[in-house]
Scaffold this motif. Structure first.
Motif, PDB file in Angstrom:
ATOM      1  N   CYS A 230       7.047  -5.026   9.205  1.00 53.04           N
ATOM      2  CA  CYS A 230       6.750  -5.715   7.934  1.00 53.04           C
ATOM      3  C   CYS A 230       6.916  -7.228   8.095  1.00 53.04           C
ATOM      4  O   CYS A 230       6.139  -7.999   7.536  1.00 53.04           O
ATOM      5  N   ALA A 231       7.926  -7.645   8.870  1.00 46.89           N
ATOM      6  CA  ALA A 231       8.133  -9.086   9.103  1.00 46.89           C
ATOM      7  C   ALA A 231       6.953  -9.670   9.876  1.00 46.89           C
ATOM      8  O   ALA A 231       6.472 -10.769   9.566  1.00 46.89           O
ATOM      9  N   ASP A 232       6.463  -8.939  10.891  1.00 47.41           N
ATOM     10  CA  ASP A 232       5.289  -9.395  11.660  1.00 47.41           C
ATOM     11  C   ASP A 232       4.083  -9.559  10.747  1.00 47.41           C
ATOM     12  O   ASP A 232       3.349 -10.544  10.825  1.00 47.41           O
ATOM     13  N   LEU A 233       3.890  -8.569   9.888  1.00 45.71           N
ATOM     14  CA  LEU A 233       2.747  -8.601   8.974  1.00 45.71           C
ATOM     15  C   LEU A 233       2.859  -9.813   8.034  1.00 45.71           C
ATOM     16  O   LEU A 233       1.882 -10.528   7.810  1.00 45.71           O
TER      17      LEU A 233
ATOM     18  N   LEU B 266       1.551   2.535   5.335  1.00 44.39           N
ATOM     19  CA  LEU B 266       2.466   1.615   4.644  1.00 44.39           C
ATOM     20  C   LEU B 266       2.064   0.165   4.926  1.00 44.39           C
ATOM     21  O   LEU B 266       1.984  -0.665   4.014  1.00 44.39           O
ATOM     22  N   LEU B 267       1.770  -0.130   6.195  1.00 41.54           N
ATOM     23  CA  LEU B 267       1.428  -1.512   6.554  1.00 41.54           C
ATOM     24  C   LEU B 267       0.093  -1.926   5.932  1.00 41.54           C
ATOM     25  O   LEU B 267      -0.071  -3.060   5.497  1.00 41.54           O
ATOM     26  N   GLU B 268      -0.832  -0.981   5.869  1.00 39.15           N
ATOM     27  CA  GLU B 268      -2.126  -1.298   5.249  1.00 39.15           C
ATOM     28  C   GLU B 268      -1.928  -1.595   3.759  1.00 39.15           C
ATOM     29  O   GLU B 268      -2.448  -2.575   3.220  1.00 39.15           O
ATOM     30  N   GLU B 269      -1.112  -0.765   3.110  1.00 38.75           N
ATOM     31  CA  GLU B 269      -0.850  -0.984   1.681  1.00 38.75           C
ATOM     32  C   GLU B 269      -0.135  -2.315   1.459  1.00 38.75           C
ATOM     33  O   GLU B 269      -0.418  -3.038   0.510  1.00 38.75           O
ATOM     34  N   LEU B 270       0.790  -2.621   2.374  1.00 41.63           N
ATOM     35  CA  LEU B 270       1.543  -3.882   2.227  1.00 41.63           C
ATOM     36  C   LEU B 270       0.606  -5.080   2.390  1.00 41.63           C
ATOM     37  O   LEU B 270       0.658  -6.035   1.612  1.00 41.63           O
ATOM     38  N   GLU B 271      -0.273  -5.006   3.391  1.00 49.95           N
ATOM     39  CA  GLU B 271      -1.197  -6.128   3.614  1.00 49.95           C
ATOM     40  C   GLU B 271      -2.100  -6.339   2.401  1.00 49.95           C
ATOM     41  O   GLU B 271      -2.261  -7.467   1.920  1.00 49.95           O
ATOM     42  N   ILE B 272      -2.650  -5.254   1.902  1.00 48.78           N
ATOM     43  CA  ILE B 272      -3.541  -5.369   0.734  1.00 48.78           C
ATOM     44  C   ILE B 272      -2.780  -5.967  -0.447  1.00 48.78           C
ATOM     45  O   ILE B 272      -3.249  -6.904  -1.111  1.00 48.78           O
ATOM     46  N   THR B 273      -1.591  -5.453  -0.682  1.00 44.16           N
ATOM     47  CA  THR B 273      -0.827  -5.891  -1.861  1.00 44.16           C
ATOM     48  C   THR B 273      -0.393  -7.342  -1.722  1.00 44.16           C
ATOM     49  O   THR B 273      -0.461  -8.118  -2.690  1.00 44.16           O
TER      50      THR B 273
ATOM     51  N   ALA C 198     -10.606  -6.858  -0.213  1.00 43.75           N
ATOM     52  CA  ALA C 198     -11.725  -6.687  -1.128  1.00 43.75           C
ATOM     53  C   ALA C 198     -12.119  -5.213  -1.217  1.00 43.75           C
ATOM     54  O   ALA C 198     -12.426  -4.701  -2.279  1.00 43.75           O
ATOM     55  N   GLN C 199     -12.073  -4.535  -0.071  1.00 41.83           N
ATOM     56  CA  GLN C 199     -12.390  -3.102  -0.081  1.00 41.83           C
ATOM     57  C   GLN C 199     -11.475  -2.339  -1.030  1.00 41.83           C
ATOM     58  O   GLN C 199     -11.845  -1.352  -1.614  1.00 41.83           O
ATOM     59  N   HIS C 200     -10.252  -2.795  -1.127  1.00 41.03           N
ATOM     60  CA  HIS C 200      -9.242  -2.024  -1.844  1.00 41.03           C
ATOM     61  C   HIS C 200      -8.744  -2.735  -3.088  1.00 41.03           C
ATOM     62  O   HIS C 200      -7.710  -2.405  -3.609  1.00 41.03           O
ATOM     63  N   SER C 201      -9.520  -3.712  -3.570  1.00 43.18           N
ATOM     64  CA  SER C 201      -8.960  -4.596  -4.579  1.00 43.18           C
ATOM     65  C   SER C 201      -8.559  -3.891  -5.869  1.00 43.18           C
ATOM     66  O   SER C 201      -7.808  -4.425  -6.649  1.00 43.18           O
ATOM     67  N   ARG C 202      -9.074  -2.718  -6.118  1.00 47.45           N
ATOM     68  CA  ARG C 202      -8.693  -2.021  -7.346  1.00 47.45           C
ATOM     69  C   ARG C 202      -7.822  -0.800  -7.056  1.00 47.45           C
ATOM     70  O   ARG C 202      -7.653   0.063  -7.876  1.00 47.45           O
ATOM     71  N   ARG C 203      -7.309  -0.725  -5.847  1.00 47.18           N
ATOM     72  CA  ARG C 203      -6.736   0.541  -5.452  1.00 47.18           C
ATOM     73  C   ARG C 203      -5.224   0.550  -5.260  1.00 47.18           C
ATOM     74  O   ARG C 203      -4.687   1.531  -4.809  1.00 47.18           O
ATOM     75  N   PHE C 204      -4.535  -0.542  -5.570  1.00 45.08           N
ATOM     76  CA  PHE C 204      -3.111  -0.522  -5.241  1.00 45.08           C
ATOM     77  C   PHE C 204      -2.361   0.542  -6.045  1.00 45.08           C
ATOM     78  O   PHE C 204      -1.328   1.011  -5.632  1.00 45.08           O
ATOM     79  N   GLU C 205      -2.939   0.940  -7.205  1.00 46.63           N
ATOM     80  CA  GLU C 205      -2.244   1.961  -7.996  1.00 46.63           C
ATOM     81  C   GLU C 205      -2.262   3.332  -7.321  1.00 46.63           C
ATOM     82  O   GLU C 205      -1.555   4.227  -7.724  1.00 46.63           O
ATOM     83  N   GLU C 206      -3.085   3.452  -6.284  1.00 45.77           N
ATOM     84  CA  GLU C 206      -3.077   4.709  -5.530  1.00 45.77           C
ATOM     85  C   GLU C 206      -2.124   4.653  -4.339  1.00 45.77           C
ATOM     86  O   GLU C 206      -2.020   5.606  -3.567  1.00 45.77           O
ATOM     87  N   ASN C 207      -1.457   3.527  -4.162  1.00 45.91           N
ATOM     88  CA  ASN C 207      -0.536   3.378  -3.028  1.00 45.91           C
ATOM     89  C   ASN C 207       0.556   4.441  -3.072  1.00 45.91           C
ATOM     90  O   ASN C 207       0.962   4.893  -4.143  1.00 45.91           O
ATOM     91  N   ARG C 208       1.047   4.750  -1.884  1.00 44.94           N
ATOM     92  CA  ARG C 208       2.140   5.722  -1.803  1.00 44.94           C
ATOM     93  C   ARG C 208       3.472   5.069  -1.418  1.00 44.94           C
ATOM     94  O   ARG C 208       4.529   5.626  -1.657  1.00 44.94           O
ATOM     95  N   PHE C 209       3.388   3.898  -0.777  1.00 45.51           N
ATOM     96  CA  PHE C 209       4.632   3.304  -0.255  1.00 45.51           C
ATOM     97  C   PHE C 209       4.896   1.887  -0.761  1.00 45.51           C
ATOM     98  O   PHE C 209       5.998   1.382  -0.575  1.00 45.51           O
TER      99      PHE C 209
END
Ligand code: SF4
Length: 288
Positions: free
Chosen positions: A124-127, A68-75, A8-19
């Motif tokens: 990534c598999a753990d996540l 990367l893991l934070e971006e993956l979880e959010i996405t 929810a904190q990042h719900s509009r932010r995936f377009e700023e992802n780097r990985f």
């Protein structure tokens, strides 16, 4: 204190992802979440049809695992919950495409050149497990040049245990054509040996991109040699579950590269099926 969930904190932010980037994949009829392990755009091949723009430098040069893991979880959470489809980029996604199909390791270079490849695949598999998405496929899109390295071999084994699939590039039958198309100092033999090694452990998908080079489609002898290489992999005990025959679909690096017609792609598929008995599928191009 009210704790706002991570997504929810990042719900509009995936377009700023780097990985990590969600992509609507018409081919898989769903969302493919791309994990990019080569932010520096470096590749050990220099394919004449590559679409990566290497005339500009990227701002990000190294993978930062925690980010990367934070971006993956959010996405993953955004996609699985359906929130992704409220975003302007995805709001027109047809209803039957509104599903998470896979996590794809690809990017602007060769993902297996990442030094700690096994660690990043394991993380990534753990996540994926932790967020309750164990069933989602993990796809490695690779040029197979690094399969003989231990961290990569270990990474492939982790993929096997986590609903993984390996899509390995092979698009030549001879060393000469391989050098013409893939422009790498790595010997063709190494690629063939690596594909054979990996295919003996689990079935691989082969990605073969054929095109016109200076107006010329691949010759009959080259295509027959390509089929011979596939047959050799199988004869050595390798398992190949599908041969994907592609052509150029987006603007390539080199102006002397152009797509094959749909009929030419179809005839390569027919030749592969006839000479190898393997399953083959056509993916058509569009004029660049
Ligand atoms: S292997 Fe992939 S990223 Fe590397 S040059 Fe070829 S098409 Fe581009």
């Amino acid at each position: 204190m009210i704790v706002t969930p991570l997504h929810a904190q990042h719900s509009r932010r995936f377009e700023e992802n780097r990985f990590v980037y969600p992509v609507l994949s018409r081919r898989s009829e769903g969302i493919s979440v791309g994990v990019y392990l080569n932010p520096d755009k470096v590749c050990n091949f220099d394919c004449i049809y590559c679409q990566v723009d290497r005339t500009t430098q990227s701002e990000t040069r190294f993978v930062e695992l925690a980010q990367l893991l934070e971006e993956l979880e959010i996405t993953l959470r955004l996609t699985a919950s359906g929130e992704l489809f409220e975003h302007p980029h995805f709001k027109d996604t047809p209803q039957h495409f509104r599903r998470l199909n896979d996590i794809a390791f690809s990017g602007d270079g060769e993902p297996t050149t990442y030094r700690n490849f096994d660690e990043i695949i394991a993380a990534c598999a753990d996540l994926k497990r932790r967020v309750g998405l164990s069933d989602v496929k993990m796809v490695l899109i690779t040029n197979a040049s690094m399969f003989h390295r231990l961290p990569v071999e270990r990474g492939l084994a982790i993929l096997d245990q986590n609903n993984g699939e390996i899509w390995a590039k092979l698009e030549a039958g001879t060393e000469e054509y391989f050098k013409l198309v893939d422009r790498t100092p790595i010997p063709f033999r190494q690629i063939l040996d690596n594909i054979t090694l990996a295919a003996k452990v689990r079935p691989l998908v082969i990605q073969a991109l054929f095109m016109r080079v200076n107006g010329q489609p691949p010759g009959e002898a080259e295509l027959v040699a390509f089929c011979d290489r596939l047959n050799e992999i199988v004869a050595a005990g390798g398992k190949l579950k599908l041969i994907q025959v592609y052509t150029v679909a987006r603007r390539p690096a080199e102006s002397f590269v152009a797509p094959l017609s749909d009929a030419e792609v179809d005839s390569i598929v027919a030749l592969v099926e006839q000479r190898t008995g393997l399953a083959a599928k056509a993916y058509y191009g569009t004029a660049p």
